[in-house]
Design an enzyme around this catalytic site. Structure first.
Site, mmCIF file in Angstrom:
data_model
loop_
_atom_site.group_PDB
_atom_site.id
_atom_site.type_symbol
_atom_site.label_atom_id
_atom_site.label_comp_id
_atom_site.label_asym_id
_atom_site.label_seq_id
_atom_site.Cartn_x
_atom_site.Cartn_y
_atom_site.Cartn_z
ATOM 1 N N PRO B 396 0.793 -1.230 0.000
ATOM 2 C CA PRO B 396 0.000 0.000 0.000
ATOM 3 C C PRO B 396 0.827 1.284 0.000
ATOM 4 O O PRO B 396 0.274 2.350 0.265
ATOM 5 C CB PRO B 396 -0.774 -0.123 1.303
ATOM 6 C CG PRO B 396 0.149 -0.841 2.206
ATOM 7 C CD PRO B 396 0.953 -1.771 1.348
ATOM 8 N N GLY B 397 2.093 1.200 -0.272
ATOM 9 C CA GLY B 397 2.847 2.433 -0.477
ATOM 10 C C GLY B 397 3.712 2.887 0.676
ATOM 11 O O GLY B 397 4.263 3.978 0.628
ATOM 12 N N GLY B 398 3.833 2.074 1.716
ATOM 13 C CA GLY B 398 4.677 2.462 2.852
ATOM 14 C C GLY B 398 6.132 2.609 2.432
ATOM 15 O O GLY B 398 6.778 3.617 2.722
ATOM 16 N N ASP B 417 1.920 -1.987 -8.952
ATOM 17 C CA ASP B 417 1.316 -3.104 -8.239
ATOM 18 C C ASP B 417 0.346 -3.817 -9.162
ATOM 19 O O ASP B 417 -0.320 -3.191 -9.993
ATOM 20 C CB ASP B 417 0.597 -2.642 -6.972
ATOM 21 C CG ASP B 417 0.433 -3.789 -5.990
ATOM 22 O OD1 ASP B 417 1.335 -3.980 -5.161
ATOM 23 O OD2 ASP B 417 -0.573 -4.505 -6.078
ATOM 24 N N CYS B 518 8.228 -10.956 3.586
ATOM 25 C CA CYS B 518 7.878 -11.050 5.001
ATOM 26 C C CYS B 518 7.662 -12.511 5.353
ATOM 27 O O CYS B 518 6.758 -12.836 6.105
ATOM 28 C CB CYS B 518 6.664 -10.200 5.328
ATOM 29 S SG CYS B 518 5.244 -10.603 4.335
#
Lengths: 180, 621
Positions: B396-398, B417, B518
């Site tokens: 989401p753009g972090g 994305d 992750c």
């Protein structure tokens, strides 16, 4: 993605000048590089020219956004400013309204500003003038339209509206999907 | 009208007031019992100080007088005294010559300690013997004390005698008497108490040791049989299972001596796996993988997955500074701290009176909620100003906003994305954070090399199974099996190759690709990197992160390139971050190995290896 037509440019600049007046030309003649306005999906984007050229590589249906979105043309052909334009409107704003910290939250939830929440207002603001709304710590919160002139504001009772809400930064949460 | 009368019986709602009654102050009682020092009031302390000062002053005067006297007398009786002293001295000296000095010190230390004691008034006189006869004055006293510790009087007499022998003034005799009094007063009581305490401690230690050895010797854990376990599975009792997990871990930590005869290590392991699965509700495949990854710390890892990571925010350096932001948020009633030495923009939020994701500062883009682990790939990427950078899986753009902040809104940033809905979140975050140098696109990452290449740096935060963020999404525990992992791994390989193809090896400042997931699985991390090393002209370089564990070079059946130890792994139980993997690659040639000679075929291990070797030679040149 295409440049704006003459008519689009006219409506767009008319709208923009309500908030920043003749400062529009500062947006176009910038010392740090050439910037331009581009239309994509009915939306107007303000973007550096070399970035715009690179973005041309991306096909129309896959391009979502470039640079900063200023707002969109409605189906009726009018222009509507989005809150995303605030970063460019705030520094050049001619008329400002400051809201008290108690009314800050109200405004961020999409409410108009009442006299009781009004902290300060620029001198000689005419009625129906586009204004940028700030918090008392000079944090830009959104923009709107003055419902009363500065003179009238002085003598009204606390429950009258002094500024109409148009856009606020709460929309980043409230309407993330429709933002673009 | 009035109040209605209550007819129903009153039901007692709580334990009542008496239950809250304060307990007696146990601390003070204990201290009194032990005969510890009494706490003095402020005035008492003041008085004591005064008294001490007076005493030292008197002592100083006395000492001077003493010295004068003694000097005179010594001169007079020099011939008489010397032999006498010698004879007196010898006995105690031979007995405890070594002890003496230490005991002297002990005595003076005691004197200092026992400030509170009333009798201590003239205590400072101990220092009255600092002249040249101190050497032979003390032993006598000590000896007398040793002979007859109990009787004060005789000791006093003794000391008096000594004083008489010297024919010194009455002052010195008195001093000594006082001192003896003090020591006698202190020592029997204190020494006895001390001895008693020491004894008690020793006893306790012995008892503990005994207990431990008893446990170790008698209680070897016996693995339950299959039937017993079957009984268990119908009505699993978590307490029993937890106990069994502990015991099996204990046995496995020293299997040779603790293992049961005739039971293999495998039996223990399979039982442990089953128990962990039931206790933490994982599926067996995932648990087996995790047990291979964390043979020793499996329980810590699983426990860490049950706890949420702390909420962290990143200050947007384009709009504010971390210090200012922290100040503003503290004023709003947020309790926060810097995230650590490794980041200058991160803050940990402990608790907050306002919703941290909806403050005016958040809406104005002064910070973004972002997990601490997602700082790491961007820090490894180290974006420079005026570069062209690609973030291939951006939503989401972090990380995208962090890259843009590090570039200070210069250069060009392409955020891509594959999911259009999620790409909208990037747009929102970019605009909120005031980032203007970014183009958001919606391509499948695998197709991106066809769209644009020649990037200075590429970040690929690949989609993964999420085994590092189980605390965020516990679904992972049950819905991931081998197929999912391998599917992820395959996709990641494709994406990584695409990312490498997008990067330009000839760029002056860059040519770097950062790969992160992750996930903690080797299949999604080291394996993917190893594949890329064989398929493209890239090499691993240090990530620039000074903490985290090194990546695996050998793992179970896998044998990877030795440079894989340059990659970094982060675990929830060791770093209190999400489970994360970061690898930084440098592209040293735009050629795609194998493509010039023959069409790229499917996994041909041999040819891939040779290519890597040639590549490394080129790099040495």
């Amino acid at each position: 993605m295409r440049p704006l037509t003459d008519e689009e440019t006219k409506t767009f600049f008319e709208k923009l000048s309500k908030y920043i007046g003749e400062n529009i030309k500062l947006l176009i003649d910038r010392p740090d590089g050439a910037y331009c306005f581009r239309l994509h999906n009915d939306r107007v984007f303000y973007v550096r020219e070399d970035l715009m050229k690179r973005a041309g590589n991306i096909s129309r249906e896959n391009l979502i956004s470039l640079g900063t979105c200023f707002g969109k043309f409605t189906k009726a052909g009018k222009f509507r400013l989005h809150i995303t334009a605030l970063d460019y409107l705030a520094p050049y704003a001619k008329f400002k309204v400051w809201v008290k910290s108690s009314a800050e939250q109200q405004f961020l939830y999409g409410h108009h500003i009442m006299k009781s929440g009004l902290g300060r207002i620029t001198e000689n603001t005419p009625q129906y003038q586009g204004v940028i709304v700030y918090s008392m710590h000079d944090l830009p919160l959104g923009f709107g339209v003055a419902a009363k002139s500065t003179q009238e504001c002085r003598h009204t009772d606390p429950m009258t509206l002094v500024a109409f809400h148009q856009a606020d930064i709460g929309e980043y949460i409230r309407s993330e999907e429709t933002l673009l | 009208m009035g109040r209605k009368r209550e007819t129903g019986e009153k039901v007692q709602s709580g334990p009542g007031r008496k239950a809250k009654k304060q307990k007696p102050p146990s601390r003070f009682l204990n201290e009194e019992e032990r005969g510890n020092k009494k706490q003095l009031s402020r005035r008492q302390k003041k008085r004591l100080k005064n008294r001490l000062e007076k005493a030292t002053a008197i002592a100083e005067a006395k000492k001077k007088a003493n010295e004068r006297d003694l000097c005179k007398k010594l001169k007079n009786h020099a011939t008489e005294l010397v032999p006498k002293v010698g004879s007196k001295r010898k006995l105690p000296d031979s007995e405890d010559s070594a002890e003496e000095s230490s005991e002297e010190e002990f005595g003076s230390a005691l004197g200092k300690e026992s400030d509170y004691n009333e009798k201590k008034d003239d205590d400072a006189d101990v220092s009255g013997y600092t002249d040249d006869n101190k050497g032979w004055l003390k032993p006598k006293r000590r000896a007398s004390q040793m002979e007859e510790e109990a009787s004060d009087e005789s000791a006093d007499e003794d000391s008096d005698e000594v004083a008489d022998e010297f024919g010194s003034s009455d002052d010195s005799g008195e001093d000594k008497k006082d001192e003896d009094d003090i020591e006698d007063d202190l020592l029997p009581v204190e020494k006895a108490a001390k001895k008693l305490r020491k004894k008690e401690e020793v006893n306790r230690k012995l008892a503990e040791d005994e207990l431990k050895t008893n446990i170790a010797e008698s209680e070897t854990f016996i693995l339950p049989s299959g039937q017993e376990i079957e009984k268990d599975t119908q009505t699993p009792d978590l307490a029993i299972i937890q106990q069994r997990i502990k015991e099996i871990m204990f046995v496995l930590s020293d299997f040779k001596s603790r293992g049961e005869q005739g039971r293999g290590r495998k039996e223990y392991l399979s039982q442990l796996c089953k128990d962990l699965c039931t206790y933490y509700s994982y599926n067996e495949y995932l648990m087996e993988c995790l047990m291979q990854l964390f043979p020793l710390e499996i329980v810590e890892f699983l426990e860490a997955n049950e706890v949420q990571r702390p909420v962290t925010i990143r200050a947007n350096t384009l709009k504010t500074r971390r210090r200012d932001l922290a100040q503003v948020l503290i004023n709003r009633g947020v309790n926060l701290d810097p995230i650590g030495k490794w980041s200058k923009v991160g803050l940990i939020v402990y608790d907050s009176q306002v919703p941290i994701g909806a403050t005016p500062e958040y809406l104005a883009g002064h910070y973004i909620l972002q997990g601490g682990a997602s700082f790491l790939p961007v820090m490894a990427l180290a974006p420079q100003e005026n570069e062209r950078i690609l973030d291939m899986c951006a939503a989401p753009g972090g990380k995208t906003t962090y890259i843009a902040a590090l570039m200070r809104n210069t250069g060009m940033l392409f955020a891509n994305d594959a999911n259009k809905e999620r790409a909208k979140a990037i747009v929102g975050n970019l605009h909120r954070m005031g980032i203007t140098n970014t183009v958001v696109s919606n391509y499948d990452g695998k197709q991106f090399p066809k769209v644009m290449t020649g990037f200075n740096r590429v970040l690929i935060d690949a989609p993964c199974s999420g085994t590092g963020v189980i605390s965020k999404d516990p679904e992972v525990k049950v819905n991931k099996d081998e197929k999912d992992i391998l599917r992820c791994s395959h996709l990641q390989k494709e994406l990584l190759l695409a990312a490498i193809d997008c990067c330009d090896a000839k760029s002056k400042s860059g040519g770097y690709i950062v790969y992160s997931t992750c996930s903690v699985m080797v299949e999604e991390n080291e394996w993917v990197i190893d594949y890329a090393l064989r398929k493209r002209n890239v090499k691993l370089v240090p990530t620039g992160l000074d903490f985290g564990r090194e990546g695996f070079v050998n793992f179970e059946k896998y044998r990877f390139h030795p440079s894989l130890k340059l990659t970094r792994r982060f675990y929830p139980h060791t770093h209190n971050l999400d489970g994360f993997f970061v690898a930084k690659l440098k592209k040293f040639s735009n050629k795609i190995p194998g493509q010039t000679k023959d069409k790229p075929t499917a996994d041909n291990e041999g040819s891939g290896d040779t290519e890597v070797h040639t590549g490394r030679e080129a790099e040495h040149k």
